[in-house]
Structure formats: C-alpha cells, structure tokens
Design an enzyme around this catalytic site. Structure first.
Site, PDB file in Angstrom:
ATOM      1  CB  SER A   1       5.045  55.595   1.582  1.00  0.00           C
ATOM      2  OG  SER A   1       5.821  56.267   0.627  1.00  0.00           O
TER       3      SER A   1
ATOM      4  CB  SER B   1       3.895  57.596  -1.651  1.00  0.00           C
ATOM      5  OG  SER B   1       3.690  56.150  -1.344  1.00  0.00           O
TER       6      SER B   1
ATOM      7  CE  LYS C   1       0.474  54.711  -1.095  1.00  0.00           C
ATOM      8  NZ  LYS C   1       1.754  54.351  -0.383  1.00  0.00           N
TER       9      LYS C   1
HETATM   10  N1  GLN Z   1       9.865  58.540  -0.783  1.00  0.00           N
HETATM   11  C1  GLN Z   1      10.317  57.242  -1.048  1.00  0.00           C
HETATM   12  C2  GLN Z   1      10.243  56.882  -2.495  1.00  0.00           C
HETATM   13  O1  GLN Z   1      10.072  57.736  -3.353  1.00  0.00           O
HETATM   14  C3  GLN Z   1       9.417  56.337  -0.456  1.00  0.00           C
HETATM   15  C4  GLN Z   1       8.380  56.079  -0.914  1.00  0.00           C
HETATM   16  C5  GLN Z   1       7.308  54.965  -0.371  1.00  0.00           C
HETATM   17  O2  GLN Z   1       7.841  54.374   0.605  1.00  0.00           O
HETATM   18  N2  GLN Z   1       6.461  54.385  -1.185  1.00  0.00           N
HETATM   19  O3  GLN Z   1      10.664  55.773  -3.035  1.00  0.00           O
END
Ligand code: GLN
Length: 453
Positions: free
Chosen positions: A170, A146, A71
């Site tokens: 994510s 994400s 990532k």
């Molecule tokens: N959707 C969550 C957020 O926007 C989780 C994102 C993540 O785990 N990086 O914070």
C-alpha cells in the site's frame, strides 16, 4: 527538494509559516478534485509560528517546519482517524501514534489526514467511503492504494512528506502509480503503536516523498524500538541520510517476477533501467530463483482475512463509532465474513496454518537469494493501473498485489524509485534488501535517483 528546503528554513530564508501556507493554498485549489485529504489541520499555521520561534532560537528539530501528511489510519491526537470508513466517521483520536510523537518531537507539522482505501483494504484508492482519490499524474487512472491520498498529496505538491502504511504494497503501489518515492520498512523497524491494523503480522508505517532524502530523513525519525510494540526491534537506527554512492554490488533479478508481470512493456522498462544502473555502478546482475513467490498472493490473503477479522472485533459499536458489519463497504465486509469462516476452519489448519507455511518458504527463498546478491530489483506493478470507473474485479485487484506482497511475507525492506511513463502513467521500480538493511536500501535508491535525474 527536501534537503535544500531544510537549509533554507534553518537560515530563515523561508519561514515554516510560509511553507505551510503555500501548501494550504495548493490544497485549497486542488483538493476538491484530487481528494487526497479528508481533513486539513486548522492549527497548522499556529504550530508553524511556534516552530519558527524555535528555529530562531536554534532549538528546532530535524523536521522543523516541514508539512507532513498522515494516512487516516494512524492516530493523531484531536484529528479524525476514520480509516476512510463510515464505521469510524466521527472518531477523533485521543492519542498520538508512536510515529506521530516522534514527528512532533522533531517539529514536523501535521498538515492533515489523507484519504485511503477503506481500512487499508485495497490497491486502488477508490474504495474510500468519502470519495475516490484522483491520480495527480494521470487523472483517468487510479492512483493506487491503499495509501492513495498520501501518494497523491506528495505528487500534487500538497505536502513535503507523507506517511502511509504497507501491508501488501500500500505504500509502493501509490508511489509507483503517482511517480513518487516510497519505502516499506523491514517488519519491526517502525513501531505500529497507534496504527489501526489491517493485518498485524505484515503492517508497517513508512514514508512517501518526492525524493529519497525526504524518505530517508523520515525513516531516521520514525524508526526504532518502542515499549508499546512488542515486535519493534531494538536495533540502532543508522544515519540513513548520510548516503554512500553504490558501486560494484550484486543485483539479483528474478525470472518468477518476469512471469508474473502481465504487461511485458513494464518488464522491458524495468530490465533496461536495471541494466543501465548496473553498467553505471559497475555492478553485476545475477538471476536468482524465488521459487515460491508465485504463491505469495494465495498465502497473503488468508493471513490478512484472519488477522483482519480478529482486529476488527473491537469495532462493535460500543466504544468506537458504529458496528463495522453494519457500516462498512463491500471489500471490508467480505474480509470480515471470509476471515470468520477461515478462523472457524482453523482447528483443522485448513487455511491460516497452511498459508503460514508458504510464508516461511517465501522468506527462505529471499534469505537464500540474499546470500548471493546484495539487492533484488523487480517491477512494482504487474500491469498499467486500471482506468477510474472501470470495474475492478477481486481477481484483478488481488493480482495487482503479486509483486509487492512477497516483501511483506518475507518481512524485508523494499522501496520504490522512479521508472518511466507508459500510457501517460508513471511506472516505478522496486528495490529490496534484507531485513534491517535500510541503510543499504537508501544508498541504492539515492544512487538510482542521482543517475536518473
Ligand atoms: N492490496 C493489499 C490488500 O488489499 C494491500 C493493502 C495494504 O498494503 N494495506 O490487502
């Protein structure tokens, strides 16, 4: 499957070079459309040749010759680590994150850097400054995020294993939507050194893969204490890949998760699969109340906003890339402004400290439940992922985190296994265990996978 591939590589029935070249071919064919990778490692074939020599000499590590996608918020020396943001568009990492050092020591080959929601803020895979990622298993719906590119890279056969990061879901959200396996480790199991943080008190790096073995193997490699991460725990890393078949365990299910699951078809599928799993493993299902999980999203976001605001102060345009406020997208800016306001209000303990109290209550709920059950099984997503192109309001976006953020608030370990397909899109199942019981998690996940395939 990864185990068989490793055998073949060891016996030199295939070479690392062939393995890498075949993935590069798929990336070349499909990445224009899927947009899983933001960068492909030009040196990968050369590195594979070196690993092949090591294999010949019997000196190769555990990940020898495997293609690992990373990532774009995890530092890999010499590669662009831009968090899918214009802010860091021209930033090339000057060092390896702890997890990358470990992967390289075991002769894994970094095949490229994957797409993501900008600065890991999101759950859709559509907020990258460099274009959205397509869900390889269902082109018209979002891949989840994400870690969208990592999930898509695995699902589209563009790598062997991928790394993602999970702050509120994510890793698990793209794993569910793309029909792959994903694991969020216990907080403190994996070093965060070299991860560009979203919220440092939740972030964990973890694997996504096509099978449980691959994820367990990656966890064996990346887990453990680091001198560079004060919260990484000094607990021995067990042999996650030595699986024990699960029998006669106590499985907890939570009525609160049922209420939070908007699409009842998802809950039904989850319930049926869990019942079947319990029957086949002679396990017992016990209902356990997790009273405060309904407050999880409300507690999660103030903490994320405040920590994200603080963490992004280094992006002032002097040292790394551009000034973040002048170059980032809407969701990132919203969190920075919101986090600033919340931090200002903090002398009265208005948001952050209140949220921390709820976090504690949720952690206690899980602790109490785990006194009576070995694992908790729940759905991962509350509804079918939205169609690409359909506007996702903040309310909908945050609502999609409802079933994954509780694990981050509690600091426990959760993995996603395959469930079923609804409306042409995969829907996974989430298995959670107490902190640092990764070994148990992998045993349950492997048994689940074996019984369902
Ligand atoms: N959707 C969550 C957020 O926007 C989780 C994102 C993540 O785990 N990086 O914070």
């Amino acid at each position: 499957m990864i185990k068989e591939k490793i055998e073949k590589l060891k016996k030199q029935e295939i070479t690392s070079k062939q393995n890498i070249e075949s993935f590069l071919k798929v990336i070349k064919e499909k990445n224009k459309e899927i947009n899983a990778f933001l960068y492909v490692n030009k040196g990968a074939v050369k590195q594979a040749e070196i690993v092949d020599e090591k294999i010949k000499n019997g000196k190769a590590g555990k990940l020898a010759g495997l293609a690992i996608a990373v990532k774009s918020n995890i530092n890999v020396k010499g590669m662009p680590v831009n968090c899918a943001s214009k802010t860091l568009e021209n930033y090339n990492a000057t060092f390896d994150a702890d997890v990358i050092k470990k992967i390289k020591q075991e002769d894994g080959i970094i095949i490229g850097m994957t797409n993501m929601d900008e600065f890991a803020c999101g759950m859709s895979g559509t907020s990258s400054a460099f274009g959205k990622t397509i869900n390889p298993k269902c082109h018209e719906r979002i891949p989840g995020g994400s870690s969208s590119g990592s999930g898509a890279a695995v699902a589209a056969d563009m790598c062997d294993i991928a790394l993602g990061s999970d702050t509120g879901g994510s890793i698990r959200s793209p794993a569910s939507n793309c029909g792959v396996i994903g694991v969020k480790p216990s907080y403190g199991r994996v070093s965060r050194y070299g991860l560009i943080d979203l919220a440092m008190s939740f972030d964990q790096i973890g694997p996504l893969g096509n099978d449980v073995y691959g994820c367990a193997l990656m966890m064996e490699v990346i887990s453990g204490k680091s001198d560079y991460d004060a919260i990484s725990f000094d607990k021995p890393v067990e042999k996650y890949t030595k699986f024990n078949k699960i029998e006669e365990i106590k499985i907890g299910i939570s009525p609160e998760f049922k209420d939070m699951c908007d699409d009842k078809r998802i809950y039904e599928i989850f319930e049926n699969l869990t019942k079947k799993f319990a029957e086949k493993t002679k396990s017992r299902i016990i209902e356990k109340n997790l009273k405060h999980v309904k407050l999880a999203v409300q507690a999660y976001y103030p903490i994320v906003y405040v920590e994200f605001f603080s963490g992004t102060r280094k992006f002032d345009g002097r040292k790394y890339g551009k000034k973040i406020e002048e170059s980032c997208g809407e969701e990132v800016l919203k969190r920075i402004i919101g986090g600033k306001e919340m931090s200002k209000a903090e002398h009265e303990g208005t948001y952050y400290r209140k949220a921390l109290r709820v976090k504690d209550l949720i952690r206690q709920d899980f602790e109490n439940a785990f006194r009576e059950v070995d694992v908790l099984i729940t759905p991962v997503v509350p509804a079918i992922p939205p169609k690409i192109g359909k506007e996702i309001t903040p309310e909908v976006m945050y609502f999609f985190d409802a079933l994954t953020v509780p694990a981050n608030l509690a600091g426990i370990c959760s993995g996603v296994v395959n469930g079923e397909i609804i409306d042409n899109v995969p829907v996974g199942v989430q298995i959670s265990v107490p902190s640092f019981k990764e070994k148990l998690l992998f045993d349950v996940m492997k048994t689940w996978q074996d019984l369902n395939t």
